[in-house]
Design a protein around this motif. Structure first.
Motif, PDB file in Angstrom:
ATOM      1  N   ARG A   1       5.170  -8.644  -2.766  1.00 48.83           N
ATOM      2  CA  ARG A   1       4.548  -7.569  -3.522  1.00 48.83           C
ATOM      3  C   ARG A   1       4.859  -6.241  -2.844  1.00 48.83           C
ATOM      4  NH1 ARG A   1      -0.441  -9.428  -6.398  1.00 48.83           N
ATOM      5  NH2 ARG A   1      -1.088  -7.281  -6.203  1.00 48.83           N
ATOM      6  N   PRO A   2       5.346  -5.251  -3.583  1.00 47.37           N
ATOM      7  CA  PRO A   2       5.869  -5.386  -4.946  1.00 47.37           C
ATOM      8  C   PRO A   2       7.223  -6.101  -4.929  1.00 47.37           C
ATOM      9  CG  PRO A   2       6.297  -3.188  -4.152  1.00 47.37           C
ATOM     10  CD  PRO A   2       5.490  -3.872  -3.073  1.00 47.37           C
ATOM     11  N   ARG A   3       7.603  -6.676  -6.038  1.00 51.60           N
ATOM     12  CA  ARG A   3       8.823  -7.476  -6.091  1.00 51.60           C
ATOM     13  C   ARG A   3      10.060  -6.652  -5.699  1.00 51.60           C
ATOM     14  NH1 ARG A   3       8.855 -12.396  -8.430  1.00 51.60           N
ATOM     15  NH2 ARG A   3      11.086 -12.159  -8.881  1.00 51.60           N
ATOM     16  N   ARG A   4      10.074  -5.396  -6.081  1.00 52.18           N
ATOM     17  CA  ARG A   4      11.251  -4.558  -5.816  1.00 52.18           C
ATOM     18  C   ARG A   4      11.483  -4.335  -4.327  1.00 52.18           C
ATOM     19  NH1 ARG A   4       8.955   1.522  -6.928  1.00 52.18           N
ATOM     20  NH2 ARG A   4      10.860   2.107  -5.821  1.00 52.18           N
ATOM     21  N   ALA A   5      10.446  -4.496  -3.519  1.00 51.82           N
ATOM     22  CA  ALA A   5      10.592  -4.252  -2.090  1.00 51.82           C
ATOM     23  C   ALA A   5      11.628  -5.186  -1.475  1.00 51.82           C
ATOM     24  CB  ALA A   5       9.250  -4.411  -1.380  1.00 51.82           C
TER      25      ALA A   5
ATOM     26  N   TRP B   1       0.823  -1.205   0.000  1.00 49.11           N
ATOM     27  CA  TRP B   1       0.000   0.000   0.000  1.00 49.11           C
ATOM     28  C   TRP B   1       0.859   1.258   0.000  1.00 49.11           C
ATOM     29  CZ3 TRP B   1      -4.010   2.016  -1.721  1.00 49.11           C
ATOM     30  CH2 TRP B   1      -4.753   3.017  -1.112  1.00 49.11           C
ATOM     31  N   LEU B   2       1.903   1.281   0.820  1.00 50.11           N
ATOM     32  CA  LEU B   2       2.767   2.462   0.853  1.00 50.11           C
ATOM     33  C   LEU B   2       3.490   2.654  -0.478  1.00 50.11           C
ATOM     34  CD1 LEU B   2       4.213   2.205   4.478  1.00 50.11           C
ATOM     35  CD2 LEU B   2       2.584   3.899   3.612  1.00 50.11           C
ATOM     36  N   TYR B   3       3.867   1.574  -1.137  1.00 59.37           N
ATOM     37  CA  TYR B   3       4.462   1.697  -2.470  1.00 59.37           C
ATOM     38  C   TYR B   3       3.439   2.254  -3.460  1.00 59.37           C
ATOM     39  CZ  TYR B   3       9.089  -0.499  -2.062  1.00 59.37           C
ATOM     40  OH  TYR B   3      10.418  -0.766  -1.772  1.00 59.37           O
ATOM     41  N   LEU B   4       2.216   1.773  -3.410  1.00 62.08           N
ATOM     42  CA  LEU B   4       1.177   2.275  -4.318  1.00 62.08           C
ATOM     43  C   LEU B   4       0.906   3.761  -4.094  1.00 62.08           C
ATOM     44  CD1 LEU B   4      -1.376  -0.690  -4.268  1.00 62.08           C
ATOM     45  CD2 LEU B   4      -0.058   0.098  -6.243  1.00 62.08           C
TER      46      LEU B   4
ATOM     47  N   ALA C   1      -5.028   7.995  -1.852  1.00 53.58           N
ATOM     48  CA  ALA C   1      -5.755   6.809  -1.406  1.00 53.58           C
ATOM     49  C   ALA C   1      -7.188   6.823  -1.931  1.00 53.58           C
ATOM     50  CB  ALA C   1      -5.754   6.741   0.119  1.00 53.58           C
ATOM     51  N   GLU C   2      -7.844   7.952  -1.834  1.00 53.09           N
ATOM     52  CA  GLU C   2      -9.235   8.036  -2.291  1.00 53.09           C
ATOM     53  C   GLU C   2      -9.329   7.832  -3.801  1.00 53.09           C
ATOM     54  OE1 GLU C   2     -11.931   7.982  -0.448  1.00 53.09           O
ATOM     55  OE2 GLU C   2     -10.559   7.863   1.270  1.00 53.09           O
ATOM     56  N   ALA C   3      -8.355   8.327  -4.543  1.00 52.76           N
ATOM     57  CA  ALA C   3      -8.355   8.123  -5.992  1.00 52.76           C
ATOM     58  C   ALA C   3      -8.197   6.639  -6.322  1.00 52.76           C
ATOM     59  CB  ALA C   3      -7.228   8.933  -6.634  1.00 52.76           C
ATOM     60  N   TRP C   4      -7.316   5.962  -5.609  1.00 48.10           N
ATOM     61  CA  TRP C   4      -7.108   4.527  -5.832  1.00 48.10           C
ATOM     62  C   TRP C   4      -8.374   3.745  -5.504  1.00 48.10           C
ATOM     63  CZ3 TRP C   4      -7.387  -0.243  -3.702  1.00 48.10           C
ATOM     64  CH2 TRP C   4      -6.643  -1.270  -4.286  1.00 48.10           C
TER      65      TRP C   4
ATOM     66  N   SER D   1      -1.760 -17.636  -1.772  1.00 52.16           N
ATOM     67  CA  SER D   1      -2.142 -16.902  -0.567  1.00 52.16           C
ATOM     68  C   SER D   1      -1.687 -15.447  -0.603  1.00 52.16           C
ATOM     69  CB  SER D   1      -1.579 -17.599   0.677  1.00 52.16           C
ATOM     70  OG  SER D   1      -0.173 -17.721   0.604  1.00 52.16           O
ATOM     71  N   CYS D   2      -0.546 -15.169  -1.265  1.00 49.53           N
ATOM     72  CA  CYS D   2      -0.083 -13.779  -1.332  1.00 49.53           C
ATOM     73  C   CYS D   2      -1.027 -12.904  -2.149  1.00 49.53           C
ATOM     74  CB  CYS D   2       1.328 -13.712  -1.900  1.00 49.53           C
ATOM     75  SG  CYS D   2       1.496 -14.330  -3.590  1.00 49.53           S
ATOM     76  N   ASP D   3      -1.867 -13.535  -2.978  1.00 50.67           N
ATOM     77  CA  ASP D   3      -2.791 -12.775  -3.822  1.00 50.67           C
ATOM     78  C   ASP D   3      -4.165 -12.582  -3.188  1.00 50.67           C
ATOM     79  OD1 ASP D   3      -0.918 -12.490  -5.835  1.00 50.67           O
ATOM     80  OD2 ASP D   3      -1.622 -14.216  -6.979  1.00 50.67           O
ATOM     81  N   ILE D   4      -4.490 -13.386  -2.158  1.00 56.15           N
ATOM     82  CA  ILE D   4      -5.856 -13.272  -1.638  1.00 56.15           C
ATOM     83  C   ILE D   4      -5.952 -13.300  -0.117  1.00 56.15           C
ATOM     84  CG2 ILE D   4      -6.453 -15.745  -1.649  1.00 56.15           C
ATOM     85  CD1 ILE D   4      -9.173 -14.756  -3.006  1.00 56.15           C
ATOM     86  N   LEU D   5      -4.945 -13.808   0.573  1.00 58.91           N
ATOM     87  CA  LEU D   5      -5.022 -13.896   2.025  1.00 58.91           C
ATOM     88  C   LEU D   5      -4.262 -12.776   2.730  1.00 58.91           C
ATOM     89  CD1 LEU D   5      -4.830 -17.754   2.633  1.00 58.91           C
ATOM     90  CD2 LEU D   5      -6.848 -16.268   2.580  1.00 58.91           C
ATOM     91  N   GLN D   6      -3.813 -11.778   1.955  1.00 56.02           N
ATOM     92  CA  GLN D   6      -3.257 -10.561   2.534  1.00 56.02           C
ATOM     93  C   GLN D   6      -4.360  -9.496   2.496  1.00 56.02           C
ATOM     94  OE1 GLN D   6      -0.231 -10.368   3.780  1.00 56.02           O
ATOM     95  NE2 GLN D   6       1.157 -11.661   2.627  1.00 56.02           N
ATOM     96  N   PRO D   7      -4.780  -8.962   3.642  1.00 59.80           N
ATOM     97  CA  PRO D   7      -5.911  -8.030   3.673  1.00 59.80           C
ATOM     98  C   PRO D   7      -5.539  -6.621   3.242  1.00 59.80           C
ATOM     99  CG  PRO D   7      -5.070  -8.296   5.871  1.00 59.80           C
ATOM    100  CD  PRO D   7      -4.262  -9.220   4.998  1.00 59.80           C
ATOM    101  N   GLY D   8      -5.249  -6.490   1.948  1.00 62.63           N
ATOM    102  CA  GLY D   8      -4.855  -5.198   1.408  1.00 62.63           C
ATOM    103  C   GLY D   8      -5.051  -5.159  -0.090  1.00 62.63           C
ATOM    104  N   PRO D   9      -4.243  -4.385  -0.802  1.00 62.11           N
ATOM    105  CA  PRO D   9      -4.421  -4.197  -2.241  1.00 62.11           C
ATOM    106  C   PRO D   9      -4.408  -5.493  -3.049  1.00 62.11           C
ATOM    107  CG  PRO D   9      -2.895  -2.569  -1.383  1.00 62.11           C
ATOM    108  CD  PRO D   9      -3.143  -3.531  -0.273  1.00 62.11           C
ATOM    109  N   ALA D  10      -3.560  -6.463  -2.682  1.00 59.66           N
ATOM    110  CA  ALA D  10      -3.459  -7.702  -3.459  1.00 59.66           C
ATOM    111  C   ALA D  10      -4.796  -8.414  -3.554  1.00 59.66           C
ATOM    112  CB  ALA D  10      -2.400  -8.628  -2.844  1.00 59.66           C
TER     113      ALA D  10
END
Length: 271
Positions: free
Chosen positions: A43-47, A24-27, A122-125, A242-251
């Protein structure tokens, strides 16, 4: 990148104990504030290349975290209570969220954005996400019927979908076969005691996301008494990582939701 509300807004050195805050902070363009991340971050990979990894999920390198001199440590869930306690006793400011629903995920994202002065971004996203979600719902309205979906978070014991996953299933055009369990906030309360109960509920699609290990559809298909389940009979057993759906955030709100929708669309309109 400097925050539009000024370079000194909010915490300047943040340790993220779970992936969703990092993503989220990267986004939001606020990644320069992050000084440490979870070792499970993908996510993101660069992190992983840019930030030191200082924690697992249940524990962390306390001395290393303290040495980073964070002005805020952000974590998620009651399962990190022991880790949070160690960090608090080490004299750090710790912020733990416990979101379970889509609404709570969005609320937490807004809260974190507010901490770093990124409310407008954040609101725009979130507005863009809502438009894309509405578009998925419009597509699903054209299907003959909605698929019945069994989401398995763990196999032994069997644990059904957490609330935000159950809600994402609905947003993607399906119906969770265990909606009553989704309302339970603790994983132990979503354990399915009767191994045959998922089969009795006759899901059209089975989605597995065994947190920490690969989903094995062939093992599910071979379960005693499951052979006549529509999803097993038709080969509709799928994995979402799980990294795509069990993280309670943008993913979960993006890739997780999109993957669910594609699976349901393929079921609704078979080739």
């Amino acid at each position: 990148m400097t925050s539009p509300t000024g370079p000194n807004t909010g915490p300047q050195r943040i340790v993220c104990l779970t992936e969703e805050t990092t993503e989220w902070l990267y986004l939001l363009g606020e990644e320069q504030r992050i000084v440490g991340i979870s070792g499970y971050t993908v996510r993101p990979r660069r992190a992983r290349d840019e930030k030191p990894r200082v924690s697992a999920f249940l524990d962390g390198k306390i001395d290393k975290i303290v040495a980073l001199e964070p002005d805020l440590v952000i974590g998620f869930s009651d399962m990190q209570a022991a880790l949070a306690d160690k960090l608090i006793r080490a004299g750090l400011n710790v912020f733990i969220t416990n979101q379970r629903s889509v609404a709570e995920i969005l609320g937490t994202m807004r809260l974190v954005a507010g901490l770093v002065g990124a409310h407008a971004r954040a609101e725009a996203w979130i507005a863009d996400w809502q438009q894309r979600t509405d578009a998925l719902a419009a597509v699903a309205q054209g299907w003959p019927r909605r698929p019945r979906v069994y989401f398995e978070e763990w196999d032994e014991p069997k644990i059904s979908a957490i609330q935000w996953v159950s809600e994402l299933i609905g947003l993607a055009g399906g119906d969770d076969v265990f909606p009553e369990l989704a309302r339970q906030r603790m994983g132990r309360d979503r354990v399915i005691a009767d191994a045959l109960e998922p089969a009795r509920r006759a899901p059209d699609v089975i989605v597995g996301s065994w947190c920490g290990k690969k989903f094995r559809p062939e093992q599910v298909a071979q379960r005693e008494g499951w052979q006549d389940v529509p999803a097993v009979r038709d080969g509709r057993l799928h994995e979402i990582k799980s990294c795509d759906i069990l993280q309670p955030g943008p993913a979960a709100l993006t890739d997780g939701l999109q993957q669910l929708h594609r699976l349901f669309a393929a079921w609704a309109s078979p080739a």
